[in-house]
Design an enzyme around this catalytic site. Structure first.
Site, PDB file in Angstrom:
ATOM      1  N   GLN A 156     -13.003   8.082   4.210  1.00  0.00           N
ATOM      2  CA  GLN A 156     -11.685   8.547   3.747  1.00  0.00           C
ATOM      3  C   GLN A 156     -11.736   9.112   2.331  1.00  0.00           C
ATOM      4  O   GLN A 156     -10.712   9.530   1.795  1.00  0.00           O
ATOM      5  CB  GLN A 156     -10.628   7.455   3.868  1.00  0.00           C
ATOM      6  CG  GLN A 156     -10.744   6.334   2.851  1.00  0.00           C
ATOM      7  CD  GLN A 156      -9.773   5.220   3.167  1.00  0.00           C
ATOM      8  OE1 GLN A 156      -9.910   4.505   4.150  1.00  0.00           O
ATOM      9  NE2 GLN A 156      -8.755   5.046   2.326  1.00  0.00           N
ATOM     10  N   ALA A 174     -10.442  -5.037  -4.693  1.00  0.00           N
ATOM     11  CA  ALA A 174      -9.856  -4.946  -6.038  1.00  0.00           C
ATOM     12  C   ALA A 174      -8.390  -5.368  -5.930  1.00  0.00           C
ATOM     13  O   ALA A 174      -7.475  -4.633  -6.299  1.00  0.00           O
ATOM     14  CB  ALA A 174     -10.008  -3.551  -6.633  1.00  0.00           C
ATOM     15  N   GLY A 230       0.243  -6.576  -5.046  1.00  0.00           N
ATOM     16  CA  GLY A 230       0.714  -5.746  -3.931  1.00  0.00           C
ATOM     17  C   GLY A 230       0.032  -6.183  -2.639  1.00  0.00           C
ATOM     18  O   GLY A 230       0.680  -6.424  -1.617  1.00  0.00           O
ATOM     19  N   HIS A 231      -1.289  -6.318  -2.700  1.00  0.00           N
ATOM     20  CA  HIS A 231      -2.041  -6.791  -1.526  1.00  0.00           C
ATOM     21  C   HIS A 231      -1.589  -8.201  -1.123  1.00  0.00           C
ATOM     22  O   HIS A 231      -1.406  -8.498   0.047  1.00  0.00           O
ATOM     23  CB  HIS A 231      -3.542  -6.834  -1.824  1.00  0.00           C
ATOM     24  CG  HIS A 231      -4.160  -5.510  -2.154  1.00  0.00           C
ATOM     25  ND1 HIS A 231      -4.667  -5.213  -3.400  1.00  0.00           N
ATOM     26  CD2 HIS A 231      -4.372  -4.398  -1.404  1.00  0.00           C
ATOM     27  CE1 HIS A 231      -5.168  -3.984  -3.402  1.00  0.00           C
ATOM     28  NE2 HIS A 231      -4.997  -3.462  -2.200  1.00  0.00           N
TER      29      HIS A 231
HETATM   30  P1  AMP Z   1      -5.837  -0.339  -0.540  1.00  0.00           P
HETATM   31  O1  AMP Z   1      -6.698  -1.521  -0.851  1.00  0.00           O
HETATM   32  O2  AMP Z   1      -5.418   0.426  -1.755  1.00  0.00           O
HETATM   33  O3  AMP Z   1      -6.365   0.503   0.570  1.00  0.00           O
HETATM   34  O4  AMP Z   1      -4.473  -0.945   0.002  1.00  0.00           O
HETATM   35  C1  AMP Z   1      -4.441  -1.859   1.067  1.00  0.00           C
HETATM   36  C2  AMP Z   1      -3.015  -2.051   1.497  1.00  0.00           C
HETATM   37  O5  AMP Z   1      -2.251  -2.552   0.411  1.00  0.00           O
HETATM   38  C3  AMP Z   1      -2.349  -0.725   1.927  1.00  0.00           C
HETATM   39  O6  AMP Z   1      -1.527  -0.960   3.047  1.00  0.00           O
HETATM   40  C4  AMP Z   1      -1.534  -0.374   0.706  1.00  0.00           C
HETATM   41  O7  AMP Z   1      -0.408   0.435   0.989  1.00  0.00           O
HETATM   42  C5  AMP Z   1      -1.114  -1.745   0.224  1.00  0.00           C
HETATM   43  N1  AMP Z   1      -0.734  -1.681  -1.190  1.00  0.00           N
HETATM   44  C6  AMP Z   1      -1.479  -1.179  -2.212  1.00  0.00           C
HETATM   45  N2  AMP Z   1      -0.770  -1.240  -3.369  1.00  0.00           N
HETATM   46  C7  AMP Z   1       0.438  -1.770  -3.053  1.00  0.00           C
HETATM   47  C8  AMP Z   1       1.610  -2.072  -3.810  1.00  0.00           C
HETATM   48  N3  AMP Z   1       1.684  -1.822  -5.110  1.00  0.00           N
HETATM   49  N4  AMP Z   1       2.662  -2.602  -3.148  1.00  0.00           N
HETATM   50  C9  AMP Z   1       2.612  -2.842  -1.808  1.00  0.00           C
HETATM   51  N5  AMP Z   1       1.536  -2.588  -1.045  1.00  0.00           N
HETATM   52  C10 AMP Z   1       0.463  -2.063  -1.652  1.00  0.00           C
END
Ligand code: AMP
Length: 281
Positions: free
Chosen positions: A61, A32, A36-37
């Site tokens: 998790q 998704a 940020g990713h």
């Molecule tokens: P997730 O898919 O939510 O597990 O996130 C994967 C990676 O993307 C993790 O290292 C998160 O901290 C990073 N991440 C998610 N949202 C953001 C954001 N808004 N800004 C920077 N990194 C992000």
């Protein structure tokens, strides 16, 4: 764009790159994808010869089965987004069995108390699940550097600690939080919010900014009271926790000490969706 669903196939390709002396940058995600990713992927591309992105919603998790069930899964759109920044990125998108075999369970780690506060306190077992899957992914991808967002600041410290414990040869790089134009931290969960709430949830960012200001003149007890009241007064939100913590140990702070760094952390429910954010003070 190469998409791998089996670790064996991915591993063969990565082994060849490593034999040729190439560095491997790795960005683990649960899909998704949003900007940020993508910011993590851009940084990984700048600093490495080859970049691997994993897309895997890790069951161990999630302490709440409903949360796991409703977590957005958008593989096709994710692959398209990755392709907009580079078609050379290798995507690893496995089934649960490719990662866990038949034993879908967590290992236990001694995170030195980092796991007993905030996310760890409210989501029992969450960080053992994170440590387990990241360790497995590191063993599969064998990255030179791995990139994590400060959006999940506690997770970033947990992963650094896991690497210390396991002695895996990987450098962990923390990356800044990416926000939308109004300040809301980008999150895969934002797409579960109504448009009204996506606008309204910028309140979380505004409060954190206020906290940063207040931290200069007020004491921590006063700030805690201020934030609690702000959320009690607004029926659209349910505050799960607000904590000012020492930035390295994550232990809750009740008074400021000279020479220490602090961060504010928050978790809020809005329309049944759990949102987290944090800010350096
Ligand atoms: P997730 O898919 O939510 O597990 O996130 C994967 C990676 O993307 C993790 O290292 C998160 O901290 C990073 N991440 C998610 N949202 C953001 C954001 N808004 N800004 C920077 N990194 C992000």
């Amino acid at each position: 764009m190469m998409i791998y669903t089996q670790q064996k196939k991915l591993n063969t390709v990565i082994s060849d790159f490593k034999k040729a002396g190439k560095s491997i940058g790795f960005v683990p995600t649960m899909g998704a994808l949003h900007n940020g990713h993508l910011s993590l992927m851009k940084k990984a591309l700048e600093e490495n010869d080859v970049v691997v992105v994993s897309i895997f919603v890790n069951p161990t998790q999630f302490n709440n089965p409903k949360d796991l069930e409703k977590y957005p899964r958008t593989l096709e759109a994710d692959v398209e987004k990755i392709a907009t920044i580079s078609k050379d990125i290798l995507v690893y998108s496995p089934e649960i069995s490719d990662i866990y075999g038949t034993n879908v369970s967590s290992d236990f780690f001694d995170f030195h108390g980092l796991d007993r506060v905030m996310e760890g306190a409210f989501r029992p077992g969450h960080f053992d699940g994170v440590g387990t899957v990241v360790k497995k992914l590191f063993e599969i991808v064998t990255p030179t550097k791995a990139y994590f967002g400060q959006k999940d600041y506690q997770q970033l410290l947990i992963v650094k600690r896991m690497v210390e414990i396991t002695q895996l040869p990987v450098e962990i790089i923390g990356c800044p939080i990416v926000r939308n134009a109004d300040g809301l931290a980008l999150s895969s969960r934002n797409q579960l919010l109504s448009e009204y709430m996506q606008r309204k949830a910028t309140f979380i960012y505004k409060i954190l900014q206020e906290v940063k200001e207040l931290f200069i003149t007020k004491n921590i007890i006063e700030i805690n009271e201020y934030v609690t009241k702000a959320f009690t007064d607004d029926k659209d939100f349910e505050l799960e926790y607000f904590t000012i913590a020492e930035a390295d140990t994550l232990q809750t702070a009740t008074a400021k000490e000279i020479g220490k760094r602090y961060r504010a952390f928050i978790a809020v429910y809005a329309e049944g969706v759990r949102l987290i954010d944090n800010m350096e003070l």
